[in-house]
Write an enzyme that holds these catalytic residues in place. Structure first.
Site, mmCIF file in Angstrom:
data_model
loop_
_atom_site.group_PDB
_atom_site.id
_atom_site.type_symbol
_atom_site.label_atom_id
_atom_site.label_comp_id
_atom_site.label_asym_id
_atom_site.label_seq_id
_atom_site.Cartn_x
_atom_site.Cartn_y
_atom_site.Cartn_z
ATOM 1 N N LYS A 1 0.827 -1.204 0.000
ATOM 2 C CA LYS A 1 0.000 0.000 0.000
ATOM 3 C C LYS A 1 0.867 1.263 0.000
ATOM 4 O O LYS A 1 0.671 2.172 -0.796
ATOM 5 C CB LYS A 1 -0.943 -0.002 1.208
ATOM 6 N N GLU B 1 10.245 -5.462 4.128
ATOM 7 C CA GLU B 1 10.460 -6.765 3.514
ATOM 8 C C GLU B 1 10.130 -6.730 2.020
ATOM 9 O O GLU B 1 10.888 -7.249 1.197
ATOM 10 C CB GLU B 1 9.585 -7.833 4.194
ATOM 11 N N GLY C 1 -5.229 -5.086 5.406
ATOM 12 C CA GLY C 1 -4.337 -6.002 4.702
ATOM 13 C C GLY C 1 -4.773 -7.444 4.753
ATOM 14 O O GLY C 1 -4.763 -8.152 3.735
ATOM 15 N N ARG C 2 -5.197 -7.931 5.926
ATOM 16 C CA ARG C 2 -5.525 -9.351 6.031
ATOM 17 C C ARG C 2 -6.896 -9.684 5.448
ATOM 18 O O ARG C 2 -7.296 -10.843 5.439
ATOM 19 C CB ARG C 2 -5.420 -9.810 7.488
ATOM 20 N N GLU D 1 -4.269 -11.864 14.454
ATOM 21 C CA GLU D 1 -3.932 -10.449 14.330
ATOM 22 C C GLU D 1 -5.164 -9.587 14.586
ATOM 23 O O GLU D 1 -5.050 -8.460 15.072
ATOM 24 C CB GLU D 1 -3.364 -10.159 12.932
ATOM 25 N N HIS E 1 -1.602 -38.556 11.772
ATOM 26 C CA HIS E 1 -0.356 -39.250 12.098
ATOM 27 C C HIS E 1 0.619 -38.309 12.800
ATOM 28 O O HIS E 1 1.816 -38.582 12.873
ATOM 29 C CB HIS E 1 0.268 -39.810 10.816
ATOM 30 N N LYS F 1 8.929 -4.172 14.708
ATOM 31 C CA LYS F 1 9.421 -3.551 13.473
ATOM 32 C C LYS F 1 10.184 -2.260 13.775
ATOM 33 O O LYS F 1 11.233 -1.981 13.182
ATOM 34 C CB LYS F 1 8.241 -3.259 12.541
#
Length: 529
Positions: free
Chosen positions: A215, A221, A275-276, A361, A392, A519
């Site tokens: 955005k 990153e 964002g999510r 979040e 398993h 951050k």
């Protein structure tokens, strides 16, 4: 900010002060030792505790609940005025109060002409414009008309983002592998240089398209990875070739232009999409490129179906609401801290990761909407994996451990490739696991089993280890078939469950200040190096 938006804020009701909460507490104390096996003595139990919505069946019968439990939980939803909160979200009020934002991912998938206003302007036309742009661009790339700098068609798509700009598209593309076209998709997210280096080994700069999703176009990153990939690209191409190979989903046109991306190849992001919850926006460009726009549109349409169900259905038949209420029941009364999400489809292997971000979040909050410290439990810990792999692995703990772990089992009546023998075995395990969790195996059953197997001499020593207490809750979430439309419905179902939980817990689900401190400290440490 809070004061400015006060008139548009959600209601501020501590759930533990409500009449319904007190009734639920009394009800829990009277019924906490209830056993699912006993409840199943009622032959209509499964029918009475199942919800149907089109191609979706949700069976909640294997829970420690009665009709009265559901009734009291619905009463709680009404007492905190959930209906008002739902309407405020859909109508575009500023419900993300701490950040002063509307929350309108639902508008992105709406086919309705009903206006949704943000700062007095209808956002529907710009949404439709963005969708047309996604469709046009996707069609050019998929058809081969969009050429790279040497005149070759695109073969690979690289999505560069992190958080919601990565997890959403990556999960959907993986889930819809059956529907993918000839393009190969890659996702770069972690700032770990080994991650991007491994991706570069698989690429040809002449035929790769990079989609940078940020955005602000400043996310550490994402921009670090984008610069690394650009430098790699420029070893064989020139800066004049960048517009043919790099596009962006961003609001920072100046930074995008400085990077070398043509302004015509910038897709919009809006402040009113978190964002999510952004895969429904142009953040989903990589989805459209991977499976085609028509399948992407079907994904949106499926989500809209769930939106309408959530907005218009009475709470006692409302699937996201009921799932959220059950989560409250176990988290706040039984003190179960985690929930397992267990898809019986290998296509959905990334769904638990996606839901970890979406849920934890959103609802990992320790202060209420008044800014006061919360004295009750909020966000659940979400984890999981695919069946039958997880049978398993960690299912030992779910079956015989000391923790109560409610679980969602997600299944499909039909397989996509039609290997019926495989699918019969898969679904036998799907149902068998839920039955085992709910009904267990008694001492008497184990005794008989050991006796008939000829292990009579081992009965005393083995019996306690082979007993399953049962009475462990699960929800069966069953679709007819894994399609883009049904997947959209599934993801939207969980989105609405998240919001419902947040309203009930009296927290703001749509901010995420908790991700910032680490951050900030990383930036300080970087400068100090």
């Amino acid at each position: 900010m809070l004061q400015k938006n006060k008139k548009m804020a959600l209601k501020n009701i501590n759930p533990t002060t409500t009449n319904a909460w007190q009734k639920l507490t009394d009800h829990f104390n009277e019924n906490k030792d209830i056993n699912i096996k006993d409840l199943y003595k009622n032959e209509s139990r499964q029918k009475d505790f199942s919800l149907e919505f089109g191609d979706l069946l949700v069976d909640i019968s294997k829970n420690r609940i009665t009709r009265e439990t559901i009734s009291l939980l619905v009463e709680l939803a009404k007492e905190v005025d959930l209906k008002d909160a739902i309407e405020k979200q859909f109508s575009g009020e500023v419900i993300n109060v701490t950040e002063g934002r509307e929350v309108l991912h639902t508008a992105l998938r709406s086919n309705s002409d009903e206006p949704v206003l943000v700062e007095g302007k209808n956002i529907k036309p710009q949404i439709q414009s963005a969708l047309r742009k996604i469709r046009s661009f996707s069609n050019k790339v998929i058809s081969g008309k969009w050429k790279g700098y040497t005149g070759k068609s695109i073969t690979d798509i690289v999505n560069i983002g992190i958080g919601g700009s990565d997890l959403g598209p990556d999960m959907i593309v993986e889930s819809l592998q059956f529907y993918k076209n000839q393009l190969t998709s890659h996702f770069v997210s972690n700032v770990d240089g080994d991650h991007v280096s491994e991706i570069m080994k698989k690429l040809n700069p002449e035929t790769t398209l990079f989609v940078i999703v940020s955005k602000t176009f400043t996310t550490q990153e994402t921009i670090t990875n984008a610069e690394t990939l650009k430098n790699w690209f420029l070893k064989s191409a020139t800066i004049f070739d960048i517009p043919k190979h790099f596009v962006a989903v961003s609001t920072n046109l100046e930074a995008v232009d400085s990077f070398g991306i043509d302004k015509a190849n910038v897709f919009p992001m809006w402040n009113w999409v978190g964002g999510r919850f952004s895969l429904w926006s142009a953040v989903g460009l990589s989805i459209s490129l991977s499976v085609g726009f028509e399948n992407y549109r079907a994904l949106l349409d499926g989500a809209e179906e769930m939106d309408l169900h959530y907005r218009n259905t009475d709470f006692n038949e409302n699937i996201p609401v009921i799932l959220a209420l059950l989560s409250i029941w176990y988290n706040n009364f039984y003190e179960a801290e985690t929930e397992a999400v267990l898809p019986y489809s290998q296509y959905l292997k990334k769904l638990p990761d996606y839901l970890q971000q979406a849920i934890m979040e959103s609802n990992g909050k320790g202060v209420d909407r008044n800014g006061d410290k919360i004295e009750y439990q909020t966000g659940t810990i979400v984890w999981g994996s695919t069946g039958t792999n997880m049978q398993h692995a960690f299912m030992q703990l779910v079956h015989q451990g000391t923790k109560l772990i409610p679980a969602d089992f997600i299944g499909y009546k039909e397989s996509l490739y039609g290997l019926s023998d495989h699918h019969k075995k898969l679904m036998a395990n799907y149902y068998g696991q839920m039955d085992a969790l709910a009904f267990g195996k008694s001492k008497e059953e184990v005794h008989l089993e050991l006796k008939f197997s000829g292990d009579t001499d081992k009965i005393a020593s083995l019996l306690p280890f082979k007993v399953f207490e049962g009475n462990r809750p699960s929800n069966a979430i069953l679709f007819d078939k894994l399609t883009p439309r049904s997947l959209g419905k599934l993801v939207a179902m969980y989105e609405h469950k998240i919001y419902t939980q947040g309203i009930l817990w009296n927290i703001y689900s749509y901010d995420q200040f908790g991700v910032e401190l680490g951050k900030e400290l990383a930036k300080k440490l970087l400068k100090a190096q």
